[in-house]
Scaffold this active site. Structure first.
Site, short mmCIF file in Angstrom:
data_model
loop_
_atom_site.label_atom_id
_atom_site.label_comp_id
_atom_site.label_asym_id
_atom_site.label_seq_id
_atom_site.Cartn_x
_atom_site.Cartn_y
_atom_site.Cartn_z
CG HIS A 344 -2.10 0.90 1.07
ND1 HIS A 344 -2.03 2.27 1.19
CD2 HIS A 344 -3.40 0.63 0.78
CE1 HIS A 344 -3.22 2.80 1.00
NE2 HIS A 344 -4.07 1.83 0.74
CG ASP A 392 -7.47 -3.66 -3.31
OD1 ASP A 392 -8.62 -3.24 -3.50
OD2 ASP A 392 -6.47 -2.93 -3.30
#
Length: 450
Positions: A344, A392
């Site tokens: 991320h 995700d």
């Protein structure tokens, strides 16, 4: 080591707090949390103040916003921990919080939490009407009658100001999809739905906060109710309950629907993510809310943004047995590919949203082979010292466990993030100035006419 708060640090550097946090996201500054406050190393701040703007870094576009702050591993909506909201509040309540600063008419019931896992049911999902006032019970009854949905997806009635789409607009959105390929991904359908809903809404140019919030309720309801049915009809209930049969033909379980609700809460906003920045630019030009959401949808599908969940879904599908995880990950590493659902740009030490959602899915479906496959992937990436998983990957696992259609994670992401896009749009509408970035030109010198 001396630590100072954000206001003191920003004042010493002569920058706005937003710029201070931008330095953190770029790795220029480090911070730690003291309760709910961000604290900074006084010596590091002093060193940066003497050195001036970090060299080799492009100037930051800094936008002041009161919608969402990014913490060390999670977002905070209007100051509220998103993980706490995901345990205690329905998505509708969180959308109202983002739009108005208050959770509105959808209160959580903390007493319903059992064994550390939230089982809160809000008014539209509580068949016994437990914990509701008489007015709320009446509102629930009217909403239930108004939200009856035709097999084609168009509501027979509308509850003014409620979470229901306008009947004619919904029917038009359903009709517009009849010529589309059956295998079209849900995210592509959502773009068609938004276009038709916007064209059918005579109030779309009302940009005051109350009107935009009302548009948001109609729009999000329409996005859900106009998607083709995959499972048995769910004519009433929450957004999550209505979304379930649009994504999977499997019988819903309370725990898995609750995980879907939590996923939507966790995805509702994430500060100036790429799609949100694009949406704010559109709103600054006074584009209507439907155009703002279309702009966000156009960006969200990229594989480095919301489309990462689709990549994670496909990767997880390759792992038919947990023992295949090392080979699947190893092949991607060998090809130099990004592992979808991992890493991320903000949360360098792990995305707490992903961990929370994955735990919810595992609790809802203990022993499920898709959860085992996901855990095997996490084990392999950690063995290789790759970045931690993000939301995700957890979203892809939820989709796999629930037997959702291909690309379902993108659709969940998009519908949830619509709430955040509109909250940011409201801020731009109130400012009345156009967001205009400038380029640092690197081409050949301009040729002046003589």
């Amino acid at each position: 080591m001396d630590w100072i708060d954000a206001a003191t640090a920003a004042d010493r550097l002569g920058v706005k707090p937003a710029t201070l946090y931008a330095y953190v996201s770029r790795g220029v500054l480090k911070r730690r949390h003291d309760g709910r406050r961000s604290m900074f190393d006084a010596a590091e701040i002093e060193q940066l103040a003497r050195r001036g703007r970090p060299r080799g870094q492009p100037p930051e576009l800094v936008i002041e916003s009161s919608v969402t702050a990014l913490g060390l591993d999670r977002p905070y909506y209007r100051g509220h921990d998103a993980l706490t909201l995901a345990r205690t509040h329905p998505f509708e309540s969180v959308a109202e919080l983002l739009w108005t600063g208050s959770p509105g008419m959808w209160p959580a019931d903390p007493s319903a939490s059992q064994g550390g896992r939230d089982t809160t049911r809000h008014e539209a999902a509580d068949p016994g009407g437990r914990g509701l006032s008489r007015r709320e019970e009446a509102d629930r009854g009217r909403a239930a009658r108004a939200a009856e949905v035709d097999r084609g997806g168009a509501s027979r009635g509308v509850e003014p100001g409620g979470w229901a789409g306008e009947v004619g607009a919904l029917r038009a959105a359903v009709a517009a999809q009849r010529g589309l390929p059956a295998e079209l991904l849900p995210l592509d359908r959502l773009q068609v739905i938004v276009t038709v809903l916007g064209a059918s809404d005579s109030l779309r140019h009302q940009l005051d906060p109350v009107s935009v919030a009302a548009t948001g309720r109609r729009l999000i309801s329409g996005l859900v109710d106009a998607l083709p049915l995959v499972g048995a009809e769910s004519a009433t209930g929450s957004i999550a309950e209505r979304l379930w049969p649009r994504l999977t033909g499997r019988e819903p379980t309370p725990a898995l629907v609750d995980a879907l609700r939590a996923a939507m809460v966790l995805l509702a906003d994430h500060e100036l993510a790429a799609s949100t920045l694009a949406a704010r630019v559109a709103a600054s030009a006074k584009a209507d809310p439907y155009a703002v959401v279309l702009t966000g949808l156009g960006v969200l599908g990229g594989p480095l943004h919301g489309g990462a969940s689709y990549g994670a879904e496909r990767m997880l599908a390759e792992i038919t047995d947990p023992g295949l995880a090392p080979r699947v990950i190893g092949e991607r590493v060998r090809r130099g590919e990004r592992i979808p659902g991992f890493g991320h740009s903000v949360y360098n030490n792990g995305d707490a949203r992903g961990a929370a959602l994955l735990d919810l899915v595992e609790s809802a479906a203990p022993g499920h082979d898709r959860v085992a496959a996901a855990r095997a992937v996490l084990s392999e990436t950690r063995r290789r010292r790759l970045p931690e998983h993000n939301i995700d990957m957890a979203l892809a696992t939820l989709a796999a466990v629930a037997g959702m259609v291909s690309g379902a994670g993108e659709a969940v992401f998009a519908i949830a993030r619509t709430a955040g896009w509109l909250a940011h749009a409201m801020e731009e509408y109130s400012k009345g100035t156009l967001l205009r970035l400038r380029a640092s030109y690197t081409g050949p010198p301009p040729i002046h006419a003589t």
